[in-house]
Scaffold this motif. Structure first.
Motif, short mmCIF file in Angstrom:
data_model
loop_
_atom_site.label_atom_id
_atom_site.label_comp_id
_atom_site.label_asym_id
_atom_site.label_seq_id
_atom_site.Cartn_x
_atom_site.Cartn_y
_atom_site.Cartn_z
N UNK A 30 0.86 -1.18 0.00
CA UNK A 30 0.00 0.00 0.00
C UNK A 30 0.90 1.24 0.00
N UNK A 31 0.91 1.94 -1.15
CA UNK A 31 1.79 3.09 -1.28
C UNK A 31 1.21 4.08 -2.28
N UNK A 36 -6.99 7.17 -4.76
CA UNK A 36 -7.26 5.80 -5.24
C UNK A 36 -6.15 4.83 -4.82
N UNK A 37 -4.97 5.33 -4.48
CA UNK A 37 -3.88 4.47 -4.04
C UNK A 37 -4.02 4.07 -2.57
N UNK A 38 -4.93 4.71 -1.87
CA UNK A 38 -5.18 4.38 -0.47
C UNK A 38 -6.17 3.23 -0.34
N UNK A 39 -6.92 2.95 -1.42
CA UNK A 39 -8.01 1.97 -1.36
C UNK A 39 -7.54 0.53 -1.26
N UNK A 40 -6.48 0.18 -1.98
CA UNK A 40 -6.02 -1.22 -1.96
C UNK A 40 -4.54 -1.27 -2.30
N UNK A 82 2.63 -4.28 5.72
CA UNK A 82 2.72 -2.95 6.31
C UNK A 82 1.53 -2.06 5.96
N UNK A 83 1.24 -1.11 6.82
CA UNK A 83 0.18 -0.14 6.52
C UNK A 83 0.58 0.79 5.38
N UNK A 84 -0.35 1.60 4.95
CA UNK A 84 -0.12 2.51 3.82
C UNK A 84 1.05 3.45 4.07
N UNK A 85 1.85 3.65 3.03
CA UNK A 85 2.98 4.58 3.04
C UNK A 85 2.74 5.58 1.91
#
Length: 151
Positions: A30-31, A36-40, A82-85
């Motif tokens: 997730x990067x 829209x990049x936060x969705x998946x 890992x969580x979103x970066x």
């Protein structure tokens, strides 16, 4: 030492420098900055060069080398969990930091992270940077990882 050439003594003292290269390691993470990049999770590819020294021995001691299969597993598991970066630059720093921490014999690393086919008329876009053990210990070690995963 009698019978040993100076060049051989020098080689043993300095060890042997090895490089491992990982080309186009594909995974998802997730990067990104865009909503829209936060969705998946999205596809990323990594090109990584690892450099380390051994003591100069030429035996088959697996403990004295970096196991590239294990290395790829550690990096893949980390990126997938890992969580979103927000930035690829941050992600590259985290991969470098994890690599130095998990593989103490590592001297230098070059990390390139690419997003394939995210823009028309491009094969992939990304970032690349290099670190030494010194830069890790003085700069990267100050940045906490969001998550640490061992494969």
């Amino acid at each position: 030492m009698p019978g040993v050439s100076p060049m051989k003594n020098e080689s043993i003292a300095s060890g042997v420098r090895w490089q491992i290269f990982v080309e186009a390691l594909s995974t998802t993470t997730r990067v990104g900055l865009h909503p829209h990049e936060h969705e998946k999770a999205q596809a990323v590819e990594l090109d990584i060069e690892l450099s380390y020294r051994t003591g100069g021995q030429h035996d088959d001691d697996a403990a004295s080398v970096i196991d590239y299969d294990h290395y790829c597993g550690v990096i893949t598991a980390f990126l997938q969990a890992k969580p979103h970066t927000r930035l690829l630059e941050t992600l590259a720093s985290e991969v470098a930091s994890l690599s130095f921490r998990e593989f103490p014999m590592l001297d230098e690393i070059r990390v390139a992270i690419h997003k394939p086919k995210i823009r028309p008329n491009t094969a992939r876009l990304g970032v690349a940077s290099s670190w030494t053990r010194w830069s890790y210990e003085t700069l990267l070690v100050l940045q906490p990882l969001e998550s640490s995963v061992a494969a």
